[in-house]
Structure formats: structure tokens, C-alpha cells
Design an enzyme around this catalytic site. Sequence first.
Site, PDB file in Angstrom:
ATOM      1  N   ASP A  67      30.726  24.773  19.057  1.00 53.56           N
ATOM      2  CA  ASP A  67      32.050  25.361  18.849  1.00 53.56           C
ATOM      3  C   ASP A  67      32.166  26.079  17.513  1.00 53.56           C
ATOM      4  O   ASP A  67      31.300  25.955  16.642  1.00 53.56           O
ATOM      5  CB  ASP A  67      33.139  24.282  18.971  1.00 53.56           C
ATOM      6  CG  ASP A  67      32.731  22.939  18.353  1.00 53.56           C
ATOM      7  OD1 ASP A  67      31.909  22.938  17.418  1.00 53.56           O
ATOM      8  OD2 ASP A  67      33.250  21.901  18.799  1.00 53.56           O
ATOM      9  N   ASN A 136      40.242  10.880  19.517  1.00 56.59           N
ATOM     10  CA  ASN A 136      40.990  10.928  20.778  1.00 56.59           C
ATOM     11  C   ASN A 136      40.069  11.111  21.978  1.00 56.59           C
ATOM     12  O   ASN A 136      40.527  11.418  23.072  1.00 56.59           O
ATOM     13  CB  ASN A 136      42.023  12.065  20.727  1.00 56.59           C
ATOM     14  CG  ASN A 136      41.392  13.442  20.578  1.00 56.59           C
ATOM     15  OD1 ASN A 136      40.161  13.579  20.538  1.00 56.59           O
ATOM     16  ND2 ASN A 136      42.205  14.477  20.489  1.00 56.59           N
ATOM     17  N   HIS A 138      37.660  13.425  22.295  1.00 55.05           N
ATOM     18  CA  HIS A 138      37.182  14.778  22.597  1.00 55.05           C
ATOM     19  C   HIS A 138      35.683  14.899  22.349  1.00 55.05           C
ATOM     20  O   HIS A 138      35.106  14.162  21.556  1.00 55.05           O
ATOM     21  CB  HIS A 138      37.977  15.861  21.837  1.00 55.05           C
ATOM     22  CG  HIS A 138      37.721  15.977  20.377  1.00 55.05           C
ATOM     23  ND1 HIS A 138      38.711  16.250  19.453  1.00 55.05           N
ATOM     24  CD2 HIS A 138      36.575  15.891  19.631  1.00 55.05           C
ATOM     25  CE1 HIS A 138      38.180  16.313  18.244  1.00 55.05           C
ATOM     26  NE2 HIS A 138      36.882  16.100  18.322  1.00 55.05           N
ATOM     27  N   GLU A 143      39.662  18.876  24.249  1.00 58.43           N
ATOM     28  CA  GLU A 143      40.688  17.882  23.955  1.00 58.43           C
ATOM     29  C   GLU A 143      41.120  17.176  25.242  1.00 58.43           C
ATOM     30  O   GLU A 143      40.786  17.632  26.334  1.00 58.43           O
ATOM     31  CB  GLU A 143      41.892  18.575  23.302  1.00 58.43           C
ATOM     32  CG  GLU A 143      41.576  19.283  21.975  1.00 58.43           C
ATOM     33  CD  GLU A 143      41.432  18.323  20.779  1.00 58.43           C
ATOM     34  OE1 GLU A 143      41.034  17.160  20.965  1.00 58.43           O
ATOM     35  OE2 GLU A 143      41.725  18.770  19.646  1.00 58.43           O
TER      36      GLU A 143
HETATM   37  C1  F6R Z   1      31.851  19.322  16.224  1.00 55.97           C
HETATM   38  C2  F6R Z   1      32.579  18.882  17.396  1.00 55.97           C
HETATM   39  C3  F6R Z   1      33.505  17.713  17.393  1.00 55.97           C
HETATM   40  C4  F6R Z   1      33.084  16.561  16.493  1.00 55.97           C
HETATM   41  C5  F6R Z   1      34.120  15.442  16.519  1.00 55.97           C
HETATM   42  C6  F6R Z   1      33.763  14.300  15.580  1.00 55.97           C
HETATM   43  O1  F6R Z   1      31.044  20.451  16.511  1.00 55.97           O
HETATM   44  O2  F6R Z   1      32.450  19.506  18.387  1.00 55.97           O
HETATM   45  O3  F6R Z   1      33.651  17.240  18.707  1.00 55.97           O
HETATM   46  O4  F6R Z   1      31.842  16.080  16.922  1.00 55.97           O
HETATM   47  O5  F6R Z   1      35.363  15.957  16.149  1.00 55.97           O
HETATM   48  O6  F6R Z   1      33.794  14.762  14.266  1.00 55.97           O
HETATM   49  P1  F6R Z   1      33.297  13.864  13.043  1.00 55.97           P
HETATM   50  O7  F6R Z   1      31.817  13.727  13.217  1.00 55.97           O
HETATM   51  O8  F6R Z   1      33.628  14.675  11.820  1.00 55.97           O
HETATM   52  O9  F6R Z   1      34.011  12.584  13.125  1.00 55.97           O
END
Ligand code: F6R
Length: 242
Positions: A67, A136, A138, A143
Site C-alpha cells: 500500500d 482493528n 486490517h 479496513e
Molecule cells: C503496512 C500495512 C498495515 C500494517 C498494520 C500494522 O503496509 O499494510 O496493514 O501492517 O497497520 O502496523 P504496525 O506494524 O505499525 O503495527
Amino acid sequence: MKLVIAKDYEDLSKQAARLIAEEVTRHPSTILGLATGGTPVGMYQELIALHKEEGIDFSQATSFNLDEYVGLPGHHPQSYRTYMEDNLFTHINLPTDKTNIPRGDAADLGAECKRYEQAIAASGGIDIQVLGIGNNGHIGFNEPGSTKETTTRVVQLTESTIQANARYFHKIEEVPTQAVSMGIQTILGAKKIILLASGKAKAEAVHSMLEGEMTPDVPASLLQQHPNVTVIVDEEAASALS
Ligand code: F6R
């Protein structure tokens, strides 16, 4: 899904890096699916060490990131392109022209999403996809509410994701509210998936992903239908498992 409970974050990072290194060694032209965020930073450090100390060779590999924020050019300090350059790309021998990240500043975002999806397909598909998990549930920026039919598209970030990501920005108003993200279908198309989770804040999401029903309300639970997922968590992230 295969569950590995690592001792701590360092152990989790080492185990994840080993899986990637084995894949690249066995199959040098591997197509890697990569993630950003706090969780994979340690894994990237281990991969850099494996490259420097053991000669793990990325010269024939290709990468696709999950992303990118909408509105941020690649050179923006908080873009995921900058994150990847800083945390991995400039330290290993993966050719820059083989690193793919959606363009969040594309004039036509719809066309960019289509192009990205086609580029993944044209590469032969992702061999090993690294994922983190949001508090959450995701994965990527899919989401809650994201269905298994979703492909790369522009998504609206939830308030909880914006707040979680605000730590990288000067103020919360600067956090983009939209991102371009691979969809659940794109992620499920990977041949292998490694999902990493560390810390107590992820415990509920990890429980719902592994022990809850398969539902778009917890996008990570949709991974239950994939035949080759390894979930590597530390003890805190495993603390809500029965
Ligand atoms: C990042 C992504 C997100 C993160 C998720 C956890 O490219 O796609 O899904 O993997 O938000 O983020 P952290 O590792 O910062 O807790």
C-alpha cells in the site's frame, strides 16, 4: 493457519527473515510482497544482516508493497516508498526498477490501481507476502468491511488507523485519510503468506483472526481460507489466544 509463538520481537524478526531468505535462496527470482509499519522493521534489519553477512542475494528478486498513502509523492518523508528505501532497499541488492509500490500521487488513481493489479499478475504472482495486522484486524489497508473479492483500490482509512499512524507525522491532521491498497483477493492470491504481530495491542486482533469466525468485519480472519499462512507472534500478541 500455522501459528508460531516467538519468544520476543527479536526472535519473531529473525524467524520471519529466515523464511524470506530461504525463499530467495531456493528461488532467486522470487516475487516478494512487502509491508510497512513498525512490525516488520526488525525483520528488515535481519534481512540486511543476512545479505551482508551470509550473502543472501536479492539481485533477481522483485517486490510489490501492499500500500501507499494517497497524496504523498514517493519522495515524501512519510511515504511508504521512503520507508522502504530507508528500512530495506538502499541496504540490499534488490534492483530499484524491480521494487513496486503503488503511486499515491498518480493523477488517475483508478488507472494506477488497475496498472498495479496487472503488474502483479504479469510478474506471475506473489510468491511470499509479508503482512502486519491492524489493531482493528486490517491487513494492508483493508479496513473492516473489506470483502474477499476486493482488489487494489483507493480505500478510506478508519479513525483508529489514522490515530495509530499519527506517530509518524508531526500532527494528526497531516496523516492522509486515504490509501491505495492491494485488496483481500490480491493478498489471497499470494502463494505463501507470513503475518507478523507483536505486542499486547495486537492480542485481540490476533485472537479474532485465528479463533473467530471468517468475516469481513475482521479482514485478517479471511486468511483462514488460504492454504499456506504462517502467523508469527510474540508472547504478548498471543496473550488472548485460548
Ligand atoms: C503496512 C500495512 C498495515 C500494517 C498494520 C500494522 O503496509 O499494510 O496493514 O501492517 O497497520 O502496523 P504496525 O506494524 O505499525 O503495527
